[in-house]
Design a protein around this motif. Structure first.
Motif, PDB file in Angstrom:
ATOM      1  N   VAL A 224     -14.102  65.128  17.597  1.00 21.92           N
ATOM      2  CA  VAL A 224     -13.977  66.124  18.667  1.00 21.92           C
ATOM      3  C   VAL A 224     -12.866  65.750  19.640  1.00 21.92           C
ATOM      4  O   VAL A 224     -12.002  66.588  19.955  1.00 21.92           O
ATOM      5  CB  VAL A 224     -15.324  66.307  19.394  1.00 21.92           C
ATOM      6  CG1 VAL A 224     -15.143  67.208  20.609  1.00 21.92           C
ATOM      7  CG2 VAL A 224     -16.354  66.913  18.448  1.00 21.92           C
ATOM      8  N   PRO A 225     -12.799  64.515  20.174  1.00 22.72           N
ATOM      9  CA  PRO A 225     -11.649  64.173  21.027  1.00 22.72           C
ATOM     10  C   PRO A 225     -10.312  64.295  20.311  1.00 22.72           C
ATOM     11  O   PRO A 225      -9.310  64.695  20.930  1.00 22.72           O
ATOM     12  CB  PRO A 225     -11.929  62.719  21.432  1.00 22.72           C
ATOM     13  CG  PRO A 225     -13.398  62.547  21.271  1.00 22.72           C
ATOM     14  CD  PRO A 225     -13.787  63.415  20.132  1.00 22.72           C
ATOM     15  N   MET A 226     -10.276  63.975  19.025  1.00 18.55           N
ATOM     16  CA  MET A 226      -9.019  64.079  18.275  1.00 18.55           C
ATOM     17  C   MET A 226      -8.592  65.537  18.157  1.00 18.55           C
ATOM     18  O   MET A 226      -7.408  65.867  18.264  1.00 18.55           O
ATOM     19  CB  MET A 226      -9.184  63.433  16.901  1.00 18.55           C
ATOM     20  CG  MET A 226      -9.478  61.927  16.974  1.00 18.55           C
ATOM     21  SD  MET A 226     -10.013  61.206  15.409  1.00 18.55           S
ATOM     22  CE  MET A 226      -8.473  61.191  14.493  1.00 18.55           C
ATOM     23  N   ARG A 227      -9.565  66.431  17.944  1.00 19.06           N
ATOM     24  CA  ARG A 227      -9.235  67.856  17.902  1.00 19.06           C
ATOM     25  C   ARG A 227      -8.871  68.380  19.288  1.00 19.06           C
ATOM     26  O   ARG A 227      -7.984  69.227  19.423  1.00 19.06           O
ATOM     27  CB  ARG A 227     -10.420  68.642  17.339  1.00 19.06           C
ATOM     28  CG  ARG A 227     -10.639  68.475  15.833  1.00 19.06           C
ATOM     29  CD  ARG A 227     -11.824  69.293  15.365  1.00 19.06           C
ATOM     30  NE  ARG A 227     -12.040  69.174  13.921  1.00 19.06           N
ATOM     31  CZ  ARG A 227     -13.085  69.687  13.274  1.00 19.06           C
ATOM     32  NH1 ARG A 227     -14.009  70.368  13.949  1.00 19.06           N
ATOM     33  NH2 ARG A 227     -13.218  69.523  11.970  1.00 19.06           N
ATOM     34  N   ILE A 228      -9.566  67.881  20.313  1.00 21.02           N
ATOM     35  CA  ILE A 228      -9.281  68.342  21.673  1.00 21.02           C
ATOM     36  C   ILE A 228      -7.855  67.985  22.071  1.00 21.02           C
ATOM     37  O   ILE A 228      -7.175  68.760  22.758  1.00 21.02           O
ATOM     38  CB  ILE A 228     -10.304  67.753  22.664  1.00 21.02           C
ATOM     39  CG1 ILE A 228     -11.660  68.443  22.482  1.00 21.02           C
ATOM     40  CG2 ILE A 228      -9.823  67.904  24.098  1.00 21.02           C
ATOM     41  CD1 ILE A 228     -12.752  67.882  23.360  1.00 21.02           C
ATOM     42  N   MET A 229      -7.378  66.809  21.647  1.00 22.33           N
ATOM     43  CA  MET A 229      -5.998  66.425  21.955  1.00 22.33           C
ATOM     44  C   MET A 229      -5.019  67.476  21.429  1.00 22.33           C
ATOM     45  O   MET A 229      -4.110  67.917  22.141  1.00 22.33           O
ATOM     46  CB  MET A 229      -5.693  65.050  21.352  1.00 22.33           C
ATOM     47  CG  MET A 229      -4.350  64.461  21.759  1.00 22.33           C
ATOM     48  SD  MET A 229      -2.931  65.046  20.796  1.00 22.33           S
ATOM     49  CE  MET A 229      -3.315  64.354  19.180  1.00 22.33           C
ATOM     50  N   CYS A 230      -5.226  67.887  20.164  1.00 19.21           N
ATOM     51  CA  CYS A 230      -4.365  68.939  19.609  1.00 19.21           C
ATOM     52  C   CYS A 230      -4.615  70.270  20.308  1.00 19.21           C
ATOM     53  O   CYS A 230      -3.680  71.046  20.542  1.00 19.21           O
ATOM     54  CB  CYS A 230      -4.616  69.074  18.107  1.00 19.21           C
ATOM     55  SG  CYS A 230      -4.186  67.603  17.139  1.00 19.21           S
ATOM     56  N   GLY A 231      -5.892  70.535  20.660  1.00 19.08           N
ATOM     57  CA  GLY A 231      -6.218  71.787  21.320  1.00 19.08           C
ATOM     58  C   GLY A 231      -5.588  71.918  22.687  1.00 19.08           C
ATOM     59  O   GLY A 231      -5.136  73.002  23.082  1.00 19.08           O
ATOM     60  N   LEU A 232      -5.537  70.824  23.446  1.00 22.51           N
ATOM     61  CA  LEU A 232      -4.928  70.880  24.778  1.00 22.51           C
ATOM     62  C   LEU A 232      -3.428  71.155  24.683  1.00 22.51           C
ATOM     63  O   LEU A 232      -2.858  71.823  25.559  1.00 22.51           O
ATOM     64  CB  LEU A 232      -5.183  69.568  25.516  1.00 22.51           C
ATOM     65  CG  LEU A 232      -6.637  69.331  25.955  1.00 22.51           C
ATOM     66  CD1 LEU A 232      -6.788  67.963  26.601  1.00 22.51           C
ATOM     67  CD2 LEU A 232      -7.109  70.427  26.901  1.00 22.51           C
ATOM     68  N   MET A 233      -2.789  70.648  23.648  1.00 22.37           N
ATOM     69  CA  MET A 233      -1.378  70.990  23.445  1.00 22.37           C
ATOM     70  C   MET A 233      -1.231  72.477  23.160  1.00 22.37           C
ATOM     71  O   MET A 233      -0.289  73.123  23.635  1.00 22.37           O
ATOM     72  CB  MET A 233      -0.801  70.168  22.300  1.00 22.37           C
ATOM     73  CG  MET A 233      -0.591  68.704  22.634  1.00 22.37           C
ATOM     74  SD  MET A 233       0.298  67.828  21.326  1.00 22.37           S
ATOM     75  CE  MET A 233       0.647  66.285  22.168  1.00 22.37           C
TER      76      MET A 233
END
Length: 871
Positions: free
Chosen positions: A173-182
C-alpha cells in the motif's frame, strides 16, 4: 516576435501569456509591444531595472491594459491564500484528485500486471543484488526506497501475477501510494501549465479535471508501475519551462535562472525514469533552438549577450540533465554492489565490481592448459557442457553458452592427435587443437547434423563426444584463427594469448565456425544459449577469447594478465549499451500489445488483473480521449489552412489571436508529436500505456482550443460549456470505474460500456447482478477452508513417512531434479489471474530466470546420502 504578425520561426517557441495585440503608440515605436519597449534594459543593452519599476512604467504609460503576461507571478505572490481564487480552485481539484487516485488503493491485495517486475526489482535493491532492466533506475529506486522504509521483506519476489500480499505482510500500500501521490501532483501541474501559458481560469481548470478523471492515467497511478513517475516528471518539466519562458523579459534574473535550472533537473529526472523521457528533451530542445534563433534576430541583443544566453541554456539544459542521469546510475551501482541474476548480461570486468574474483592467468596459452573460453558476440557467455544429452539430432552431450562462472566451463587444450606434449609448447595462430571437457572427459565435436533449434542449411550441431578408450576422430579437430588482438601486445596477433587474442575456432572437416547467438534451447537444455557450427557466419558471433588459463607446467616467472577493473564511466557506458541492445530485442508478440496507429482512437486496452469476478483493465476515458485527439487533428488542419492562405497573400492575424494560439497551442502540439510519432519507428513490443505522456499533452492542447473557441461565445455561456464537458467526462469515468478500481460490476453494465467492439475486456466474467457477489464470496470462503483442511491432512501424512522411504527416493530424486527444473521455471512464469499478462520487461525477467539462473544440480555429482540428509 516583436510585432503582431505570425512567422514560421516562432510558431512553436513556447507558451506565452496572452496580452493586447501590437499597437501603434505615439509613445513607442511603430508596432512595438510596450512590454518589450519597457524591457529594453533587460536585453543587455542598458542598465537592468527592477520588475516593479518596469511594471510601474508600463501601467503609467498604458493605464487599464492587461499586462499580466509580465506581472502575474509577482502580483500573485502578494495575495493571501484565502484571497487567491486560483489557489482555492487548485486546492479543491487537488483534494478531489487525492480521493480519485487513492481510493481503495489497497485493492487488489495481490500482485497486479507489471508489479511482477518493478516490485521484484525493489526486493533486489534491498538485497543489493545486481539485476538488469531496460529502464533507467530512478523510479525503481524510489519504489525500493518506499518499500525499504516500510519494512519490505526482500525474500518476497513478486514472481507472478495474483501472488498474495497480505500473508507475507508486504507493504504494497505505501509503495502504491508513492506512485499515486505522483499521479495526484500531475493534476495541479496541468492546471498551472495551462494557466501560466496565459489562458483563462476555465481552460486551466478544464485541463486539470480532464487529467483527473482519465481512467487510464488513474489506473497507472494506483499501481507499482513506472508510468506515474514518468508523467509526473514530464509534467513538472513542462511547467518549469513555461515559467522560465514567462521570465524572458528579465533574462539572467534569479527567477529566470531558477526556472531554467529546474527545467534541466526535470529533463534529467524524466530521462532517468524511462528512455522515452528523451522525447521531452527533444521538445524542450526544439523550443530552445527557436528561442535562440529569435534572439539572434533581435538587433538590440549584442553577440556577447547572445553567447551568454546560449551558455546558460547549454549548461542548464544539457549539462544538468546529463549530470542528473549519471547520478542516478552512480546510486544504482552503489546500492547493487553484489552479484545477482543480472551478472550474465555484463562483461567479465563489470562482474569483477560485483564481488566476482578472477585470478591472474598466464599470458601465453600452452597445450595441456585448462581454459575457460568466453564468447564476444552475445554479452559474453562461456563455452559450456554438462552431463545432459540432446533429445534431437545425434543425441550426444549438449554444448551450450552459459553466462555464469562454473566448473563446467573448463576445457583442456590438446594437440590435433589428442595428446599433450611433455615439453611446454605454446599455441600459435593456425594450429589445430582439440578441446576436452574437464568434467565429462568428452571432446568438443561437430558433424553433419542439423542444429537443435536453428535448422537452416548453414548451421550444424555442436556436441561433446567420446568415451573411455576412444581416441577421438577428425570431427574433434578445430583450427585456431586469430582475428583481432590487443594493440599493446603485438605478439597476441601471432600467438594465442589470454584475454588479448580474439580468435575463431574453425572445424577441420565441416569448414564452419564455432558460433553462438541469442537463440535459447528448449527446457530440456535448461533454456541455455544455442551453440552451433556455422558457415559464412558473422565474425562478431564467431569470436572467442581465453578468459582463464591454468597449467601446472607453467614456469614460476610466467607473465600474468587479468582484466582491469572498470571505473564508473566504463560501467555506465556498458550498462546503457546492454540496456539499448536488450530493449531493441523485445520483439515478441504479447496478447495485449498494440501499434501506435491505434492509440489516438484507443482501439484496445490491456488486461491487468482478474480474480473473484472482478477485473482491472487499462482503458481510457473515451470522451476525453476523443476530444483530445480531435483537438490535435483540428490544430493540424488549421495550421495547414493558414499556411495555404499565407501563400496566396492572405495574412489572417485575427487581432493577435493567431500568434497567441500558435505559440501556446503549437508548443503542446509539438510535445504531442514528439511523444507519439517516434513509436512508429520502433519494432519492439508496444502497449497502450506508452501513449499516456502524449495523451497528457493532447489534453492540454484541447484546453487551449477550448479557450480559443470560448472567445467567440458570450461569456455567460463559457462556464456552462466547461461544466458540461467536465460532467460528461466524469460520467464516462464513472461508467468504467470498476475496470479502474477492480470493483464489483455486472455483465449488462459491462456490455453497455463498450463503445468499440475492439475493447476486449471479457464481460462474461462478471455476474448478472450484484447479489451474486455475496453468494460467490461465501462459496469461495468454503473452498478456501477445504483447501486449508486438506493442506493440514497432507502435512500430517508427510510427518508419518519413514526414513527408509526417504532412502528409496534418494536416487530417483537425483533423476527427477533435472526434469523438475523446467516445470519450476514454467510455474514461475505462468500467467494467472483472469488472462492478465505481465508486459514490457517480461522477456528480461524470463532471461534472468533461464539464462542467468543457476544451472540445475544435475550437472554435478549428487550423493545419495546427501539427498537423504536434505530430505
Amino acid at each position: 516576435m516583436n510585432n503582431g504578425t505570425s512567422s514560421a520561426v516562432n510558431q512553436a517557441t513556447g507558451p506565452v501569456f496572452r496580452g493586447p495585440p501590437a499597437r501603434t503608440s505615439s509613445k513607442g515605436t511603430m508596432g512595438q509591444d510596450p512590454l518589450q519597449e519597457a524591457s529594453h534594459d533587460a536585453t543587455g543593452t542598458g542598465n537592468r531595472t527592477s520588475l516593479d519599476e518596469k511594471r510601474d512604467k508600463i501601467n503609467t504609460r498604458y493605464p487599464g491594459e492587461d499586462h499580466s503576461q509580465f506581472t502575474k507571478f509577482k502580483s500573485r505572490r502578494s495575495l493571501a491564500w484565502y484571497q487567491d481564487q486560483e489557489l482555492q480552485v487548485v486546492g479543491v481539484i487537488t483534494a478531489v484528485a487525492l480521493v480519485v487516485r487513492l481510493w481503495a488503493i489497497g485493492y487488489p491485495t495481490s500482485v497486479v500486471f507489471d508489479e511482477v517486475h518493478f516490485g521484484g526489482f525493489a526486493s533486489k535493491y534491498i538485497k543489493g543484488r545486481f539485476f538488469m532492466d531496460v529502464h533507467p533506475p530512478l523510479a525503481k529506486m524510489l519504489i525500493a526506497l518506499t518499500g525499504w522504509i516500510f519494512g519490505l521483506d526482500p525474500s518476497f519476489d513478486f514472481k507472478e501475477i495474483g501472488l498474495d500480499y497480505i500473508e507475507p505482510k508486504v507493504p504494497y500500500v505505501p509503495m502504491r501510494i508513492m506512485c499515486g501521490l505522483m499521479g495526484v501532483a500531475v493534476v495541479p501541474m496541468a492546471f498551472y501549465t495551462v494557466r501560466n501559458s496565459g489562458h483563462s481560469l476555465h481552460a486551466a481548470a478544464l485541463a486539470a479535471l480532464l487529467v483527473l478523471f482519465e481512467n487510464s492515467i488513474v489506473t497507472q497511478s494506483r499501481l507499482i508501475l513506472l508510468d506515474s513517475p514518468l508523467i509526473f516528471f514530464t509534467a513538472w518539466t513542462v511547467l518549469a519551462w513555461v515559467n522560465f519562458h514567462n521570465q524572458r523579459h528579465d533574462p539572467f534574473s534569479d527567477d529566470w535562472f531558477i526556472w531554467l535550472f529546474l527545467t534541466g533537473v526535470g529533463l534529467g529526472l524524466s530521462f532517468s525514469v524511462k528512455w522515452v523521457g528523451l522525447f521531452i528533451i527533444a521538445t524542450i530542445g526544439i523550443s530552445t533552438l527557436n528561442q535562440l534563433w529569435t534572439l539572434w534576430g533581435d538587433l538590440r541583443i549584442t553577440p556577447r549577450n547572445w553567447v551568454n544566453h546560449f551558455i546558460a541554456r547549454a549548461f542548464c539544459l544539457i549539462a544538468v540533465p546529463m549530470a542528473v542521469y549519471m547520478l542516478m546510475f552512480e546510486i544504482h551501482f552503489l546500492v547493487l554492489g553484489s552479484s545477482g541474476d543480472g551478472d550474465g548480461f555484463m562483461s567479465a570486468p563489470f562482474q569483477m565490481t560485483l564481488g566476482h574474483s578472477l585470478q591472474d592467468s598466464p599470458l601465453s596459452v600452452a597445450y595441456g592448459s585448462t581454459v575457460s573460453i568466453r564468447h564476444q558476440g552475445t554479452q559474453g557467455g562461456y563455452l559450456h557442457s554438462h552431463g545432459s544429452n540432446y533429445v534431437t539430432g545425434s543425441k550426444q552431450q549438449q554444448v551450450t553458452l552459459y553466462p555464469h562462472k562454473d566448473t563446467n566451463n573448463d576445457w583442456i587444450i590438446q594437440k590435433r592427435d589428442g595428446t599433450v606434449p611433455e615439453d611446454l609448447e605454446y599455441i600459435a595462430n593456425g594450429d589445430y587443437v582439440r578441446l576436452m571437457h574437464v568434467s565429462t572427459r568428452k571432446r568438443l565435436h561437430s558433424h553433419d547434423h542439423k542444429a537443435p533449434v536453428t535448422e537452416t542449411e548453414h548451421h550444424f550441431e555442436v556436441s561433446a563426444y567420446g568415451f573411455d578408450g576412444f581416441a577421438g576422430d577428425a570431427n574433434d579437430e578445430w583450427r585456431v584463427e586469430i582475428v583481432d588482438h590487443d594493440g599493446s601486445d603485438a605478439a597476441s596477433g601471432e600467438m594465442l594469448h589470454t584475454l588479448r587474442s580474439k580468435f575463431k575456432l574453425v572445424h577441420a572437416n565441416m569448414n564452419c565456425d564455432l558460433f553462438s547467438h541469442k537463440v535459447k534451447l528448449p527446457k530440456w537444455a535448461f533454456e541455455q544459449q544455442e551453440v552451433t557450427c556455422m558457415r559464412s557466419a558473422v565474425v562478431a558471433k564467431t569470436t572467442w577469447v581465453i578468459e582463464s588459463n591454468q597449467y601446472d607446467s607453467y614456469p614460476e616467472d610466467v607473465q600474468m594478465v587479468n582484466y582491469k577493473k572498470p571505473g564508473f564511466l566504463s560501467k555506465f557506458v556498458e550498462l546503457n549499451k546492454v540496456m539499448w541492445t536488450t530493449n531493441a530485442g523485445l520483439t515478441d508478440s504479447h496478447p495485449y500489445d498494440s501499434r501506435p496507429s491505434s492509440w489516438p482512437w484507443m482501439r484496445r486496452g490491456i488486461s491487468f488483473w482478474g480474480k473473484d469476478q472482478k477485473h482491472i483493465y487499462l482503458v481510457g476515458n473515451w470522451f476525453t480521449w476523443y476530444l483530445s485527439s480531435a483537438a490535435v487533428v483540428l490544430y493540424a488542419a488549421i495550421r495547414c489552412l493558414l499556411f495555404l492562405r499565407d501563400k496566396r497573400g492572405y495574412h489572417d492575424n485575427a487581432g493577435g489571436l493567431r500568434e497567441y494560439y500558435e505559440l501556446s497551442g503549437g508548443f503542446f502540439f509539438m510535445a504531442w508529436v514528439f511523444h507519439y510519432v517516434p513509436f512508429f519507428l520502433m519494432g519492439r513490443q508496444l502497449f497502450l500505456h506508452h501513449y499516456l505522456p502524449a495523451l497528457y499533452f493532447a489534453i492540454l492542447l484541447f484546453s487551449v482550443t477550448f479557450d480559443l473557441g470560448c472567445r467567440f461565445i458570450p461569456k455567460r455561456f463559457r462556464l456552462v460549456l466547461a461544466v458540461l464537458v467536465v460532467l460528461t467526462a466524469i460520467f464516462v469515468f464513472r461508467t468504467r470505474a470498476p475496470l479502474t478500481y477492480g470493483s464489483e460490476w455486472t455483465r449488462p453494465e459491462c456490455e453497455a460500456s463498450k463503445v468499440l467492439t475492439s475493447w476486449d475486456y471479457d464481460c462474461n466474467q462478471f455476474p448478472q447482478s450484484y447479489d451474486q457477489y455475496a453468494s460467490y464470496a461465501a462459496t469461495a470462503g468454503d473452498k478456501r477452508e477445504e483447501q486449508e483442511q486438506g493442506y493440514e491432512r497432507d502435512q500430517e501424512a508427510e510427518e508419518g513417512e519413514e526414513y527408509d522411504q526417504l532412502l528409496e527416493q534418494a536416487v530417483p530424486a537425483a533423476e527427477m531434479q533435472q526434469a523438475q527444473i523446467g516445470e519450476d521455471t514454467a510455474l514461475a512464469q505462468e500467467e494467472q489471474s483472469g488472462g492478465a499478462y505481465a508486459s514490457d520487461d517480461s522477456q528480461i525477467t524470463d532471461a534472468s530466470v533461464t539464462t542467468d539462473g543457476q544451472e540445475p544440480s544435475s550437472d554435478s555429482d549428487i550423493d545419495d546420502e546427501e539427498l537423504v540428509e536434505e530430505a
